[in-house]
Design a protein around this motif. Structure first.
Motif, PDB file in Angstrom:
ATOM      1  N   GLN A 316       0.839  -1.197   0.000  1.00  0.00           N
ATOM      2  CA  GLN A 316       0.000   0.000   0.000  1.00  0.00           C
ATOM      3  C   GLN A 316       0.880   1.257   0.000  1.00  0.00           C
ATOM      4  O   GLN A 316       0.593   2.224  -0.689  1.00  0.00           O
ATOM      5  CB  GLN A 316      -0.922  -0.027   1.227  1.00  0.00           C
ATOM      6  N   GLN A 317       1.982   1.214   0.748  1.00  0.00           N
ATOM      7  CA  GLN A 317       2.874   2.381   0.800  1.00  0.00           C
ATOM      8  C   GLN A 317       3.677   2.555  -0.472  1.00  0.00           C
ATOM      9  O   GLN A 317       3.853   3.660  -0.960  1.00  0.00           O
ATOM     10  CB  GLN A 317       3.853   2.212   1.958  1.00  0.00           C
ATOM     11  N   ALA A 318       4.184   1.463  -0.966  1.00  0.00           N
ATOM     12  CA  ALA A 318       5.153   1.569  -2.056  1.00  0.00           C
ATOM     13  C   ALA A 318       4.479   1.628  -3.419  1.00  0.00           C
ATOM     14  O   ALA A 318       4.918   2.357  -4.299  1.00  0.00           O
ATOM     15  CB  ALA A 318       6.119   0.394  -2.006  1.00  0.00           C
ATOM     16  N   ASP A 320       0.999   1.981  -3.894  1.00  0.00           N
ATOM     17  CA  ASP A 320      -0.306   2.608  -3.694  1.00  0.00           C
ATOM     18  C   ASP A 320      -1.488   1.649  -3.779  1.00  0.00           C
ATOM     19  O   ASP A 320      -2.629   2.072  -3.860  1.00  0.00           O
ATOM     20  CB  ASP A 320      -0.513   3.843  -4.588  1.00  0.00           C
ATOM     21  N   ARG A 321      -1.244   0.368  -3.769  1.00  0.00           N
ATOM     22  CA  ARG A 321      -2.338  -0.594  -3.638  1.00  0.00           C
ATOM     23  C   ARG A 321      -1.803  -1.765  -2.839  1.00  0.00           C
ATOM     24  O   ARG A 321      -0.667  -2.149  -2.996  1.00  0.00           O
ATOM     25  CB  ARG A 321      -2.887  -1.012  -5.002  1.00  0.00           C
TER      26      ARG A 321
END
Lengths: 385, 516
Positions: A316-318, A320-321
Motif C-alpha cells: 500500500q505504501q510503495a 499505492d495498492r
C-alpha cells in the motif's frame, strides 16, 4: 569497507562447509545407535555454521547499508538460514538426527542454488527503500521455514510407511522425488565445477548472443554459431527470456540427477527409499505426525503475518495498492489457501498420518514454486526477478 | 461397514480398534462440538434449510476453497491484462506471444480472471461458507461450554481419549499443582473439573470474523464513496485538477527530482554494470495542494494553497482527505519541437510547435503556410500504419500540409528523427532542428475508506489465528468412585500427546510428592 564484503563472503563459505560436515555427522549418528557425543558434536558444528552465516548476514548488511534480503541470492541464503534456525530450535525439543539431516540437505541445496545467482551487492531501487523490506521478508521467510518442517517430517513419514518389499506406486513416486532433489544437487555441482574452471560459451543468435555457463547442448532456434559441437535447437514456442538457456540448464541438471541416482543405486543395490527405510523406521511415526501438524500450526500465523499482512501494508505504501495480483502475491495467497485447507482437513476431517504427510509435501512444493519458478518462469514486480 | 469417527476411514472391525488410526471405534465420543446438535443437522425441509446445510458443511467449504485455490493459480500462467505492455491490444497480444494457448486464455477471459464474475462468485461462496459454517457451530458450542456440569456420567468420562484410575490421597495438593499449571477448578461435592484455555475454542470464530471483514472491505471498494482512485500526470511547474473532485482539488508540481546511484561507487559498481543501466535512487515530487474557493462552474477558480509537501516512493502524503503517492514518472517528455521548413528557393523558416497545444495553422516567414493535419503525441509504426501509443508527448509526430503562394500543396509527416513526404513531390521540406523537454511526475491520488476495515480484519484474523492455534482447551474431570478412588478423564481439542504428557506429569508428580 571493502574488507567487510570479502570477510562476509568467506563467512558464508565457512557456514556452507559447516553444514556439510553437520549433515555427515548427523547421518552418522542416525545410522549408529544413540551416541550422545556425536549428536552433540553435529549440533555444535551446525550451530557454529549458523553463527558464521549470521556473521555473513550482519557484515553484508553493514557493508551494503540495507538488509541483505533484496535479491534472489540474498533471499535464498536467508531462507536457508531460517531453516537452520528452526532446525536448531526444534532439535532442543525433538532430538531426531534424521530430521536434522533432511533439513540440512534442503538448506544446503537452497544455499547452493542461491550462490549460482548474481552475488554482487546491489543498490535498492526506490520502491524497496523501506523498513518493511526486512520486516516483510524476514517474517515471510521464517513462516515458510517453519512450514517446511512439516515437509521434512512428512517426507520421513512417507518413507517410514511405504512398503518397499513390493513394486509399489508410492515407492516409485518417492524415487522420482529423490531424483528431483538429486537434480538440484546435480545442478549445484555442475554449475560449481564449470564455474571453477571458468567455462563460458558464447552462443551467437540472429539477434542477440547468449553466454552459457554450462555446455550449450540446447540452443535457441535462431542460433548462428555455437562453440559447442552438439547443437539441439529448442522448439520455436520456447521463447521467453533466455528460455533456451534455462531449458539447457534444466535438462543437464536432470541428467546429472539421474547419474547421481544411478551411482547411489549401484552402490546400495536397492531403491534409495528402501536403503533409507531402516534408518527411518527407528523414528516414532506418531511423533513425526505430531511435529508435522505442530509446525503448520505454528508456521501458518507467522506466514500470514509476514507474507500477507506485512506484505499488504508495504505494498500500500510503495505501490499505492495493497493487492495487485502480482504473481508472487498470488502464489503467497495460493500457499496460504493451501495450508488453510491443510488445517481444516486435518482438524475437521481427521486426515492424519500418511495423507497429512502427502499434503505437507505438496505444500512445500508450492513454497518452492513461489520461491523459484515464479521468479524464473513468470515475470512479476518482485525484486528477485 | 462403518465409518471411524476419528480418521473417517471405512472400518470393518466393529468394536475393535480402527485399523487406520488405532483408536477404539465404539467407545470414544466425538467431542468436536461437545457432541451438540447443530441447526444443519436438525432441519432439512425448506430450501433455506438445504442451502444452510450446504454451506454449513466444512467438506463443501473445502471444495469451494480448493476451487478458489486452483482458479487463483491458473491466473498466473500468463500475465494478467493489467500487466501486458501498454499500447498492445489484448486480443492481438496473447495470440502473438503465446500462440493458440494464449488465444484461448484470452478468449476464456482468464486474462482478467480476478475480476471475472465467476471468480467473484467463488469468493462470495467462500464467504457464505465461512459465515454459515461458523454460525452453525458457534451457538451450540457456546451453549455446551457454558453449561458444563462438574459431575458427568460415567459413560461420558470413559468415552474420552484420556482415561485413568487413580487413588488420590491429598486432593488439596493435586489441586494446587493443577492451579500452578493454570487450570481453573470447579468442585461439586467430591467431583472436580479442571479446565484451562477455553478461549482457544473461540479462535476459529474470531479469525473467521476477521476474514469476513476483509471480504466486506473488498465488497465496499465497489462503491466510489469508499474508494476513489485517480491518477494524474503533472509536468514541472504545472497545476492540474484532480479528476472527480468537483473541480475543488488542484495539485501543482513544483519540481520533480530523480536521483540515480553513482556508477563509480565501489560498493555498487559491479551490480550497476551487471544491470547495464543507471539504477534509480529516488523519485521525489515537491507539490503544493490547492483547494478551490467557491466558484461558478466554467470560471477559473481562485486557488487557496492548502499544503506544501514532498511525495516520494514509499512516503505517501495526506491532504484534503486524500493520500497522494509518487507512482510514476516520465523523463524528457517533449514540451516543444522546433521545425525548420525550406522553400524551393532555399529560404528557411523555423517555427515552434507546442506539444500540449499545437496551433492549427502556422504562417511562416519564408512565405509558406503549414497546416496541421494530424498529431501523434507518441507515435509508433504498426504494420505500416502510424498510431499513437499514448496521449503523452513522448515521441511526437506531426502531419502538415505545406502550401506556398502558388497553391501547390504537399503533405509531409515529420517526427524527431524522421520525415516522410506523402504526396511524392518535394518542393518543400521540413525537419526537426531543436526541441525542449520536461519531466512529468505521475501521482496517484486515492481516497480509500476501506483500508481501516482491511487492517482491522487482518488484526482480528491474526488474533483469532494465534488464539486458536497457540493455545489448547484442556479439561480434566475427576469423578469419585464408590471405593474412594478417582476416575480421571481428560480432553484436549488438539495436540493429544503433549496433553497426555502434562496429565501424567501432574498425577505422577503428585504421587512422588513433588510439585510439578
Amino acid at each position: 569497507m571493502e574488507n567487510l564484503s570479502i570477510i562476509s563472503g568467506h563467512l558464508l563459505e565457512a557456514a556452507f562447509i559447516s553444514y556439510l560436515v553437520g549433515v555427515i555427522l548427523f547421518t552418522w549418528s542416525a545410522a549408529k545407535k544413540r551416541q550422545r557425543y556425536l549428536e552433540r558434536f553435529a549440533f555444535g558444528i551446525t550451530a557454529a555454521g549458523w553463527l558464521a552465516q549470521l556473521g555473513f548476514f550482519t557484515l553484508r548488511w553493514i557493508y551494503s547499508g540495507h538488509a541483505p534480503v533484496s535479491n534472489l541470492f540474498e533471499f535464498m541464503t536467508f531462507f536457508g538460514m531460517m531453516l537452520i534456525l528452526v532446525l536448531l530450535i526444534m532439535y532442543r525439543f525433538y532430538r531426531f538426527p534424521l530430521i536434522a539431516v533432511t533439513a540440512l540437505v534442503i538448506s544446503i541445496l537452497i544455499i547452493g542454488c542461491a550462490a549460482m545467482f548474481p552475488r554482487e551487492v546491489a543498490p535498492l531501487v526506490p520502491s524497496l527503500q523501506s523498513h518493511w523490506l526486512y520486516i516483510h521478508v524476514t517474517t515471510a521467510a521464517l513462516g515458510e521455514a517453519v512450514l517446511s518442517v512439516s515437509f521434512f517430517v512428512g517426507f520421513l513419514y512417507i518413507l517410514h510407511e511405504t512398503n518397499q518389499e513390493k513394486q509399489h506406486k508410492t515407492a516409485r513416486v518417492i524415487e522420482g522425488f529423490l531424483v528431483l532433489i538429486l537434480s538440484v544437487a546435480g545442478y549445484v555441482l555442475l554449475a560449481f565445477l564449470f564455474r571453477m574452471f571458468g567455462y563460458t560459451a558464447n552462443v551467437t543468435g540472429a539477434e542477440a548472443s547468449i553466454i552459457y555457463q554450462l555446455p550449450p547442448f540446447f540452443v535457441p532456434s535462431d542460433t548462428v554459431s555455437s562453440p559447442f559441437p552438439i547443437q539441439i535447437m529448442v522448439p520455436d514456442w520456447l521463447r521467453g527470456e533466455n528460455a533456451a538457456q534455462k531449458f539447457n540448464t534444466m535438462i543437464l541438471s536432470l541428467l546429472a540427477g539421474c547419474v547421481l541416482y544411478m551411482l547411489i543405486r549401484i552402490f546400495t543395490r536397492k531403491r534409495i527409499g528402501a536403503a533409507l527405510q531402516p534408518l527411518v523406521r527407528k523414528l516414532p511415526k506418531n511423533a513425526l505426525d505430531d511435529i508435522g501438524y505442530r509446525s503448520v500450526a505454528v508456521g501458518f500465523p507467522i506466514f500470514t503475518l509476514g507474507a500477507l499482512i506485512f506484505a499488504m501494508i508495504w505494498a500500500q505504501q510503495a505501490w499505492d495498492r495493497f493487492w495487485g495480483w502480482d504473481p508472487k502475491e498470488v502464489w503467497a495467497l495460493v500457499t496460504w489457501l493451501f495450508y488453510a485447507a491443510y488445517l481444516h482437513i486435518r482438524m475437521q476431517k481427521g486426515w492424519q498420518g500418511i495423507r497429512s504427510a502427502w499434503l505437507a509435501v505438496i505444500g512445500f512444493c508450492i513454497i518452492m514454486f513461489n520461491l523459484l519458478a515464479v521468479n524464473l518462469l513468470i515475470v512479476g514486480l518482485h525484486a528477485y526477478a | 461397514m462403518q465409518q471411524c469417527p476419528f480418521c473417517k476411514g471405512e472400518n470393518n472391525l466393529v468394536g475393535g480398534p480402527c485399523p487406520r488410526c488405532g483408536r477404539r471405534l465404539t467407545e470414544k465420543l466425538d467431542m468436536r462440538y461437545e457432541g451438540t446438535i447443530r441447526r444443519s443437522q436438525q432441519y432439512n425441509r425448506t430450501l433455506i434449510d438445504k442451502v444452510w446445510r450446504f454451506f454449513s458443511s466444512v467438506r463443501n467449504g473445502m471444495y469451494i476453497l480448493l476451487l478458489t485455490l486452483l482458479a487463483t493459480a491458473v491466473g498466473t500462467i500468463l500475465p494478467q491484462r493489467a500487466y501486458i505492455p501498454i499500447g498492445r491490444l489484448p486480443g492481438e497480444f496473447y495470440a502473438a506471444e503465446y500462440g493458440v494457448f494464449g488465444r484461448w486464455y484470452h478468449y476464456l477471459g482468464l486474462d482478467q480472471l480476478y475480476s471475472s464474475w465467476w471468480y467473484m462468485t467463488l469468493l462470495g461462496l467462500l464467504g457464505a461458507s465461512i459465515l454459515i459454517a461458523s454460525i452453525d457451530r458457534f451457538f451450540p458450542l457456546r451453549r455446551a461450554l457454558r453449561m458444563q456440569p462438574v459431575k458427568r456420567r460415567e459413560h461420558f468420562l470413559r468415552s474420552q481419549l484420556y482415561v485413568r484410575h487413580s487413588v488420590i490421597d491429598d486432593r488439596e495438593r493435586l489441586m494446587k499443582n493443577l492451579r500452578a499449571r493454570r487450570y481453573r477448578i470447579r468442585q461439586d461435592g467430591d467431583d472436580y473439573l479442571a479446565e484451562k484455555n477455553r478461549f482457544a475454542r473461540w479462535g476459529p470464530y474470531v479469525n473467521h470474523v476477521g476474514l469476513l471483514l476483509v471480504l466486506l472491505g473488498a465488497f465496499l471498494r465497489l462503491f466510489p464513496f469508499f474508494y476513489q482512485d485517480e491518477f494524474i500526470w503533472i509536468r514541472d511547474g504545472e497545476t492540474v485538477v484532480v479528476p472527480d473532485t468537483n473541480q475543488s482539488l488542484f495539485i501543482k508540481n513544483e519540481q520533480f527530482i530523480v536521483d540515480t546511484y553513482d556508477t563509480d561507487d565501489p560498493k555498487f559498481k559491479a551490480a550497476i554494470e551487471q544491470e547495464g543501466r543507471m539504477i534509480p535512487k529516488n523519485f521525489t515530487t515537491d507539490i503544493t495542494v490547492f483547494e478551490a474557493e467557491d466558484h461558478i462552474a466554467g470560471d477559473t477558480p481562485d486557488l487557496k494553497p492548502l499544503k506544501q509537501m514532498q511525495v516520494a516512493v514509499n512516503h505517501p502524503v495526506h491532504a484534503a482527505g486524500f493520500t497522494i503517492y509518487q507512482s510514476g514518472y516520465q523523463l524528457h517528455e517533449f514540451s516543444s519541437l522546433t521545425l525548420r521548413t525550406e522553400n524551393q528557393d532555399g529560404s528557411t523558416a523555423d517555427f515552434r510547435v507546442d506539444t500540449e497545444n499545437p496551433q492549427a495553422m502556422y504562417e511562416l516567414d519564408n512565405g509558406l503556410h503549414a497546416e496541421l493535419i494530424d498529431y501523434y503525441p507518441d507515435y509508433r509504426l504498426e504494420e505500416g500504419k502510424v498510431i499513437t501509443e499514448t496521449k503523452y508527448p513522448r515521441n511526437p509526430a506531426f502531419v502538415f500540409d505545406i502550401e506556398g503562394n502558388d497553391d501547390h500543396k504537399e503533405r509531409l509527416f515529420v517526427a524527431i528523427d524522421d520525415v516522410v513526404s506523402e504526396t511524392g513531390t518535394n518542393r518543400y521540406s521540413i525537419r526537426a532542428v531543436d526541441y525542449d523537454t520536461h519531466h512529468v511526475s505521475g501521482l496517484s491520488v486515492k481516497r480509500d475508506l476501506t483500508l481501516p476495515i482491511f487492517l482491522l480484519g487482518g488484526v482480528i484474523f491474526m488474533i483469532g489465528l494465534m488464539q486458536g492455534l497457540y493455545w489448547q482447551h484442556r479439561r480434566i474431570w475427576l469423578r469419585r468412585q464408590a471405593d474412594g478412588s478417582y476416575l480421571i478423564a481428560g480432553h484436549t481439542n488438539k495436540h493429544a500427546s503433549s496433553f497426555e504428557r502434562e496429565v501424567e506429569r501432574l498425577l505422577d508428580g503428585y504421587k512422588k510428592g513433588g510439585s510439578s
